[in-house]
Design a protein around this motif. Structure first.
Motif, PDB file in Angstrom:
ATOM      1  N   CYS A 242      -6.199  -7.335  -1.092  1.00 46.64           N
ATOM      2  CA  CYS A 242      -6.964  -6.080  -1.118  1.00 46.64           C
ATOM      3  C   CYS A 242      -6.196  -5.012  -1.889  1.00 46.64           C
ATOM      4  CB  CYS A 242      -7.237  -5.606   0.309  1.00 46.64           C
ATOM      5  SG  CYS A 242      -7.962  -3.957   0.403  1.00 46.64           S
ATOM      6  N   PRO A 243      -6.380  -4.981  -3.213  1.00 52.47           N
ATOM      7  CA  PRO A 243      -5.611  -3.994  -4.016  1.00 52.47           C
ATOM      8  C   PRO A 243      -5.985  -2.548  -3.690  1.00 52.47           C
ATOM      9  CG  PRO A 243      -6.693  -5.658  -5.413  1.00 52.47           C
ATOM     10  CD  PRO A 243      -7.285  -5.785  -4.048  1.00 52.47           C
ATOM     11  N   LYS A 244      -7.122  -2.362  -3.021  1.00 49.10           N
ATOM     12  CA  LYS A 244      -7.613  -0.997  -2.798  1.00 49.10           C
ATOM     13  C   LYS A 244      -7.162  -0.420  -1.453  1.00 49.10           C
ATOM     14  CE  LYS A 244      -9.739  -0.871  -6.755  1.00 49.10           C
ATOM     15  NZ  LYS A 244      -8.861  -0.290  -7.808  1.00 49.10           N
ATOM     16  N   VAL A 245      -5.973  -0.748  -1.023  1.00 50.36           N
ATOM     17  CA  VAL A 245      -5.425  -0.107   0.173  1.00 50.36           C
ATOM     18  C   VAL A 245      -5.366   1.402  -0.082  1.00 50.36           C
ATOM     19  CG1 VAL A 245      -3.247   0.241   1.427  1.00 50.36           C
ATOM     20  CG2 VAL A 245      -4.103  -2.080   1.029  1.00 50.36           C
ATOM     21  N   HIS A 246      -5.777   2.212   0.883  1.00 51.85           N
ATOM     22  CA  HIS A 246      -5.774   3.663   0.671  1.00 51.85           C
ATOM     23  C   HIS A 246      -4.387   4.273   0.868  1.00 51.85           C
ATOM     24  CE1 HIS A 246     -10.405   4.072   1.317  1.00 51.85           C
ATOM     25  NE2 HIS A 246     -10.074   3.468   0.198  1.00 51.85           N
ATOM     26  N   ALA A 247      -3.754   3.985   2.025  1.00 54.81           N
ATOM     27  CA  ALA A 247      -2.432   4.567   2.308  1.00 54.81           C
ATOM     28  C   ALA A 247      -1.605   3.549   3.069  1.00 54.81           C
ATOM     29  CB  ALA A 247      -2.573   5.850   3.117  1.00 54.81           C
ATOM     30  N   MET A 248      -0.285   3.702   2.919  1.00 49.35           N
ATOM     31  CA  MET A 248       0.609   2.750   3.569  1.00 49.35           C
ATOM     32  C   MET A 248       1.918   3.479   3.784  1.00 49.35           C
ATOM     33  SD  MET A 248       0.722  -1.220   2.346  1.00 49.35           S
ATOM     34  CE  MET A 248       1.068  -0.835   0.684  1.00 49.35           C
ATOM     35  N   ARG A 249       2.523   3.320   4.946  1.00 55.60           N
ATOM     36  CA  ARG A 249       3.849   3.867   5.142  1.00 55.60           C
ATOM     37  C   ARG A 249       4.556   3.075   6.233  1.00 55.60           C
ATOM     38  NH1 ARG A 249       5.152  10.359   4.722  1.00 55.60           N
ATOM     39  NH2 ARG A 249       4.780  10.064   2.515  1.00 55.60           N
ATOM     40  N   ASP A 250       5.893   2.999   6.154  1.00 59.11           N
ATOM     41  CA  ASP A 250       6.626   2.389   7.256  1.00 59.11           C
ATOM     42  C   ASP A 250       6.941   3.499   8.256  1.00 59.11           C
ATOM     43  OD1 ASP A 250       8.345   3.442   5.276  1.00 59.11           O
ATOM     44  OD2 ASP A 250      10.028   2.260   6.008  1.00 59.11           O
ATOM     45  N   ALA A 251       6.754   3.193   9.523  1.00 61.84           N
ATOM     46  CA  ALA A 251       6.922   4.200  10.576  1.00 61.84           C
ATOM     47  C   ALA A 251       8.367   4.157  11.056  1.00 61.84           C
ATOM     48  CB  ALA A 251       5.964   3.915  11.726  1.00 61.84           C
ATOM     49  N   THR A 252       9.231   5.010  10.473  1.00 59.37           N
ATOM     50  CA  THR A 252      10.651   5.003  10.848  1.00 59.37           C
ATOM     51  C   THR A 252      10.928   6.169  11.802  1.00 59.37           C
ATOM     52  OG1 THR A 252      11.183   6.164   8.797  1.00 59.37           O
ATOM     53  CG2 THR A 252      11.312   3.779   8.737  1.00 59.37           C
ATOM     54  N   ARG A 253      11.866   7.048  11.401  1.00 67.73           N
ATOM     55  CA  ARG A 253      12.172   8.227  12.210  1.00 67.73           C
ATOM     56  C   ARG A 253      10.913   9.014  12.531  1.00 67.73           C
ATOM     57  NH1 ARG A 253      16.058  12.373   9.233  1.00 67.73           N
ATOM     58  NH2 ARG A 253      15.007  11.354   7.492  1.00 67.73           N
ATOM     59  N   GLY A 254      10.764   9.441  13.785  1.00 67.24           N
ATOM     60  CA  GLY A 254       9.574  10.200  14.136  1.00 67.24           C
ATOM     61  C   GLY A 254       8.428   9.301  14.568  1.00 67.24           C
ATOM     62  N   GLY A 255       8.572   7.988  14.266  1.00 62.28           N
ATOM     63  CA  GLY A 255       7.638   7.007  14.783  1.00 62.28           C
ATOM     64  C   GLY A 255       6.250   7.029  14.169  1.00 62.28           C
ATOM     65  N   LEU A 256       5.366   6.256  14.798  1.00 63.15           N
ATOM     66  CA  LEU A 256       3.979   6.152  14.351  1.00 63.15           C
ATOM     67  C   LEU A 256       3.296   7.525  14.355  1.00 63.15           C
ATOM     68  CD1 LEU A 256       1.483   4.305  13.710  1.00 63.15           C
ATOM     69  CD2 LEU A 256       1.035   4.322  16.176  1.00 63.15           C
ATOM     70  N   ALA A 257       3.592   8.317  15.382  1.00 58.16           N
ATOM     71  CA  ALA A 257       2.934   9.624  15.526  1.00 58.16           C
ATOM     72  C   ALA A 257       3.173  10.492  14.289  1.00 58.16           C
ATOM     73  CB  ALA A 257       3.454  10.341  16.771  1.00 58.16           C
ATOM     74  N   THR A 258       4.409  10.480  13.787  1.00 61.80           N
ATOM     75  CA  THR A 258       4.753  11.325  12.644  1.00 61.80           C
ATOM     76  C   THR A 258       4.034  10.856  11.381  1.00 61.80           C
ATOM     77  OG1 THR A 258       6.851  11.899  13.638  1.00 61.80           O
ATOM     78  CG2 THR A 258       6.696  12.148  11.251  1.00 61.80           C
ATOM     79  N   VAL A 259       4.026   9.538  11.162  1.00 63.71           N
ATOM     80  CA  VAL A 259       3.334   9.008   9.982  1.00 63.71           C
ATOM     81  C   VAL A 259       1.855   9.385  10.015  1.00 63.71           C
ATOM     82  CG1 VAL A 259       2.513   6.888   8.888  1.00 63.71           C
ATOM     83  CG2 VAL A 259       4.902   7.087   9.586  1.00 63.71           C
ATOM     84  N   GLU A 301      11.997   0.110  12.217  1.00 63.71           N
ATOM     85  CA  GLU A 301      12.568  -0.155  10.892  1.00 63.71           C
ATOM     86  C   GLU A 301      11.918  -1.361  10.215  1.00 63.71           C
ATOM     87  OE1 GLU A 301      14.416   1.679   9.009  1.00 63.71           O
ATOM     88  OE2 GLU A 301      14.910   3.242  10.468  1.00 63.71           O
ATOM     89  N   GLY A 302      10.736  -1.724  10.701  1.00 64.84           N
ATOM     90  CA  GLY A 302      10.022  -2.824  10.049  1.00 64.84           C
ATOM     91  C   GLY A 302       8.557  -2.790  10.426  1.00 64.84           C
ATOM     92  N   LYS A 303       8.075  -1.562  10.649  1.00 65.83           N
ATOM     93  CA  LYS A 303       6.678  -1.433  11.045  1.00 65.83           C
ATOM     94  C   LYS A 303       5.869  -0.735   9.965  1.00 65.83           C
ATOM     95  CE  LYS A 303       6.679  -3.813  14.623  1.00 65.83           C
ATOM     96  NZ  LYS A 303       8.035  -4.241  14.394  1.00 65.83           N
ATOM     97  N   LEU A 304       4.765  -1.409   9.623  1.00 69.02           N
ATOM     98  CA  LEU A 304       3.935  -0.952   8.523  1.00 69.02           C
ATOM     99  C   LEU A 304       2.607  -0.414   9.059  1.00 69.02           C
ATOM    100  CD1 LEU A 304       3.669  -0.908   5.402  1.00 69.02           C
ATOM    101  CD2 LEU A 304       2.481  -3.111   5.610  1.00 69.02           C
ATOM    102  N   VAL A 305       2.245   0.773   8.618  1.00 68.66           N
ATOM    103  CA  VAL A 305       0.946   1.356   8.952  1.00 68.66           C
ATOM    104  C   VAL A 305       0.090   1.302   7.690  1.00 68.66           C
ATOM    105  CG1 VAL A 305      -0.219   3.328   9.990  1.00 68.66           C
ATOM    106  CG2 VAL A 305       2.227   2.978  10.389  1.00 68.66           C
ATOM    107  N   VAL A 306      -1.055   0.647   7.783  1.00 75.27           N
ATOM    108  CA  VAL A 306      -1.919   0.466   6.613  1.00 75.27           C
ATOM    109  C   VAL A 306      -3.272   1.103   6.904  1.00 75.27           C
ATOM    110  CG1 VAL A 306      -2.854  -1.225   4.989  1.00 75.27           C
ATOM    111  CG2 VAL A 306      -0.835  -1.803   6.350  1.00 75.27           C
ATOM    112  N   VAL A 307      -3.759   1.892   5.959  1.00 79.72           N
ATOM    113  CA  VAL A 307      -5.097   2.470   6.101  1.00 79.72           C
ATOM    114  C   VAL A 307      -5.991   1.896   4.999  1.00 79.72           C
ATOM    115  CG1 VAL A 307      -6.464   4.585   6.215  1.00 79.72           C
ATOM    116  CG2 VAL A 307      -4.090   4.593   7.011  1.00 79.72           C
ATOM    117  N   VAL A 308      -7.083   1.266   5.425  1.00 78.44           N
ATOM    118  CA  VAL A 308      -8.007   0.647   4.457  1.00 78.44           C
ATOM    119  C   VAL A 308      -9.439   1.014   4.804  1.00 78.44           C
ATOM    120  CG1 VAL A 308      -6.575  -1.358   3.885  1.00 78.44           C
ATOM    121  CG2 VAL A 308      -8.112  -1.478   5.849  1.00 78.44           C
ATOM    122  N   ALA A 309     -10.309   0.899   3.814  1.00 75.90           N
ATOM    123  CA  ALA A 309     -11.740   1.107   4.068  1.00 75.90           C
ATOM    124  C   ALA A 309     -12.197   0.073   5.090  1.00 75.90           C
ATOM    125  CB  ALA A 309     -12.533   0.965   2.771  1.00 75.90           C
ATOM    126  N   LYS A 310     -13.193   0.472   5.890  1.00 76.28           N
ATOM    127  CA  LYS A 310     -13.652  -0.392   6.981  1.00 76.28           C
ATOM    128  C   LYS A 310     -14.050  -1.777   6.469  1.00 76.28           C
ATOM    129  CE  LYS A 310     -16.283   0.014  11.210  1.00 76.28           C
ATOM    130  NZ  LYS A 310     -16.538   1.128  12.103  1.00 76.28           N
TER     131      LYS A 310
END
Lengths: 367, 367
Positions: A242-259, A301-310
């Motif tokens: 799926c090349p059309k991923v909208h956003a992606m970030r690893d949730a490091t310091r500050g955790g998932l909430a911060t991302v 330090e190895g958690k990926l948050v991915v946002v994609v179209a439904k």
């Protein structure tokens, strides 16, 4: 032009210096001294013995003040260069599941990879406290090399500074990295749309909890390990599907909430999480309850948050689950148009609460 | 998808958080706290207020985890990418002629420039000690911006870590940089040939002496200023006049002696210096005599050592002298075939001595 030696005294001195020079550069000391940061002979030996020999690649071993690469070769791999940096001050240096060296490689590899870039080259700059055991530095360098191999990157240039005892705590590492973003990939925190789906690749908070336990601040025996790992391969797999991923970030310091707060602010959207779908180990929940912490803010330090179209969520979830780094992937929430800039959590009790950015500090020196 | 608020209590909470969010991020504290390294709200405000507002460029202000650039644009400026890094731990943070921020920009700019690269983009990663005055950090950031403007580079991404009081000394900065090397330029410490000429752009040791005086370890009043300055423009001028420069390096930690020893070892040649042609200020000579230091090993932050074929020496010397950063340029020595790997100094008394690599440490935390 030849140098003719006129007397036997200087001849002897000369031979002596030659002998020292020709000797393979090996660190003679067991502990770091200020001389290892001098720019002179001791530093050169330290660099040769610890860094050049472990990192072992032809670009680094030239020991120029800079590494250089052919731009055409880079252009064959994509159309944009990604450039990132992080300093690492984690305490303790070694913890269950990793150490500062592995963290310093994976952290920067992941910061590059979340742009869609293939990570290629890293720098390694260390600040050493006088008195640090040389063996500790060697162990960290070996760990960096192993992590670099795993992530497919080369450590190509670096720097060594030494400060007096008490002017730094043991060892800090900075890595900067470059990678190439393939054509057609456009990932940004500003791309998120209402209706999008938020996917996470596994359990939250293991790194934060592992560091807490390693500090011995809790009289707890657990087998929690840091999730420290490179995410580039999982990301490559996702983008192929799926090349059309909208956003992606690893949730490091500050955790998932911060991302997620950064996502919500950057794209001016709301995000609604489902608490019961967010995976957290029982031991991590337990530690959080004892200390009054929230797993949503714990470092990873190895958690990926991915946002994609439904419409792409099922595809992405399925390729993630088939990858070792994403096998516990799950949908944890959805993007909503209102309230913009706000992250909401639907709790297991069916109430809703606001998940703000981290205010204050949970755990200093977590990475 | 809209979020409907069901009671007035949560409505009030909601408005409050919105107000806080919409407020321009400003640091409220006068001193750095651990919260400024948390990854959360305080860190975001610090980054916005100190770094984004001062460094002021569209790449940084996107606040992605990485900066990205179009590779085709880079390729128009040359055929190779140069990549370098240094950490800066200078003590004191402010000294006559510069500060840690200016040093952190110029140092990495110069490490790129000596490859012939046009420096383009820098990172800025700081390690802050809890309790550091926010005003100090702001002053350093302003200084970095001024130095970046002068050097024609942009600071495009960064990182902020905070450690407990006593775990670092005030402020350390790492910068990494990338630049583009124009086609046809091939500068390397391995290119040096017997018969080549060694040129220096001015007085040695001013940076080291300025730091010594700033530390107050000498009961001396002098007007010595650090030579901290970017060398990219001087280098560009030299390369326009003579693209076939063999080797080039800025003589920083370890001084001129260390650079020349590295040249001699890398190219397996000898280098013979003429002591009387090496410019050193009388005050710097005086400080060296008092402390038993050698100006050849004193640190510089704006001194360029250029090695060129004899037939190009006059051209290079002349363009250097016509440039403000090179007006005191002079020929200081020649490259000889033997003894290989050795630097010799012909003293003012017509004797010859070996100038070895720096053994031990002259001045810790000089950069």
């Amino acid at each position: 032009m030849d140098f003719s030696i006129n007397n036997s005294a200087s001849n002897t001195l000369f031979q002596k210096i030659e002998q020292v020079r020709r000797r393979q550069g090996k660190v003679q000391d067991t502990h770091i001294t200020l001389a290892h940061g001098s720019g002179g002979k001791a530093m050169r030996d330290l660099i040769d013995d610890i860094f050049v020999s472990n990192f072992d690649n032809p670009i680094l071993s030239q020991l120029e003040d800079q590494a250089s690469f052919n731009l055409s070769n880079l252009l064959q791999q994509g159309d944009r260069l990604a450039f990132s940096t992080d300093s690492y001050v984690v305490d303790p240096l070694f913890f269950p599941g990793g150490d500062i060296g592995e963290l310093a490689v994976n952290g920067t590899v992941n910061d590059l990879a979340v742009s869609g870039a293939k990570p290629l080259y890293l720098t390694c700059s260390v600040i050493l406290e006088e008195g640090l055991a040389v063996e500790t530095l060697r162990r960290v360098a070996k760990s960096m090399k192993a992590a670099a191999n795993k992530a497919g990157v080369q450590i190509v240039t670096g720097d060594t500074k030494v400060v007096h005892r008490g002017a730094a705590d043991k060892l800090f590492i900075n890595t900067a990295g470059i990678g190439v973003i393939p054509s057609g990939i456009s990932i940004s925190t500003q791309n998120i749309q209402p209706g999008d789906v938020v996917i996470l690749n596994g359990e939250l908070g293991n790194h934060g909890a592992a560091i807490l336990v390693a500090r011995g601040e809790l009289a707890l025996e657990t087998d929690i390990q840091s999730d420290c790992q490179p995410l580039h391969n999982l990301i490559e797999t996702i983008l192929k599907a799926c090349p059309k991923v909208h956003a992606m970030r690893d949730a490091t310091r500050g955790g998932l909430a911060t991302v997620l707060n950064e996502f919500a602010l950057s794209s001016n959207v709301g995000i609604r999480l489902e608490e019961e779908s967010i995976p957290v180990r029982e031991e991590v929940k337990g530690i959080c309850e004892i200390l009054g912490l929230d797993p949503l803010y714990l470092a990873n330090e190895g958690k990926l948050v991915v946002v994609v179209a439904k419409e792409n969520a099922d595809t992405v979830l399925s390729v993630m689950k088939s990858h070792p780094t994403g096998k516990d992937a799950c949908i944890i929430g959805e993007v909503i148009s209102s309230p913009p800039g706000i992250v909401l959590l639907k709790t297991v009790f069916e109430s809703e609460r606001i998940v703000d950015m981290l205010v204050g500090e949970q755990l200093p020196r977590i990475c």
